[in-house]
Design an enzyme around this catalytic site. Sequence first.
Site: not given
Length: 254
Positions: A136, A149
């Site tokens: 990501s 995250y």
Amino acid sequence: MSNRRTAVVTGASSGIGAATARALHAEGFHVVCAARRTERIEALAAEIDGTAVTCDVTDADSVQALVAVVETLGGALDVLVNNAGGAFGAAPVSEADVDAWRRMYDVNVIGLVQVTRALLPALLAAPAGIVCNVGSTAGRVAYEGGGGYTAAKHGTQVVTETLRLELYDQPVRVVEVAPGMVRTDEFALVRYDGDAEAAAAVYAGVAEPLVAEDVADAISWVVTRPAHVSVDELVIRPRAQAAQHKVHRVHPGP
């Protein structure tokens, strides 16, 4: 089966994982669809003439069951797409839910490591195996509310880099595809614990965020390059997203 290339896609029950399974099937792979939700992956496997394996990547016994299925398909694995992952919560560090942080690290890092380690012999048995980790842009840039995250996805990136160094003299490529803003049915909804309004706000005013098929197309391209070509990392964002904090949003008038 022996004449077909084989791919394993984790987290294949929805979103990027399901789209990737379909894309690799279109490229001629026999796809092993691995995820926790049995009914969904069985339907997907039936659709693409693949194999469904109920698998929780954070559970060692479950991962070994996945290995056993790969062995029944000939034992050699051409492509592993480590897609299983997720974000849980968006609280600031001062209010962090430590259990949620552990869950994120467990699925985005430990799960990825467990699957890769277990399937590495099968990847080495293929003529030119490739590991594609779905990372990501959160693995590159920190942002408020994303501590857990971003920490986990930075872990994904570093595991990828380390494995590439360790396998430098082996015929296995290690790559990462790192998407930015992708609108899927579940990612934001899971992150905000089912709060549909909060999930929708993530994409509010963004005319064209990426969709799962865009990322699947990138993954499919990366893993089908000639064996001597390694796309070490591919960062893919929607045109509207110049950076994590720089997103063009078109707000409707009054």
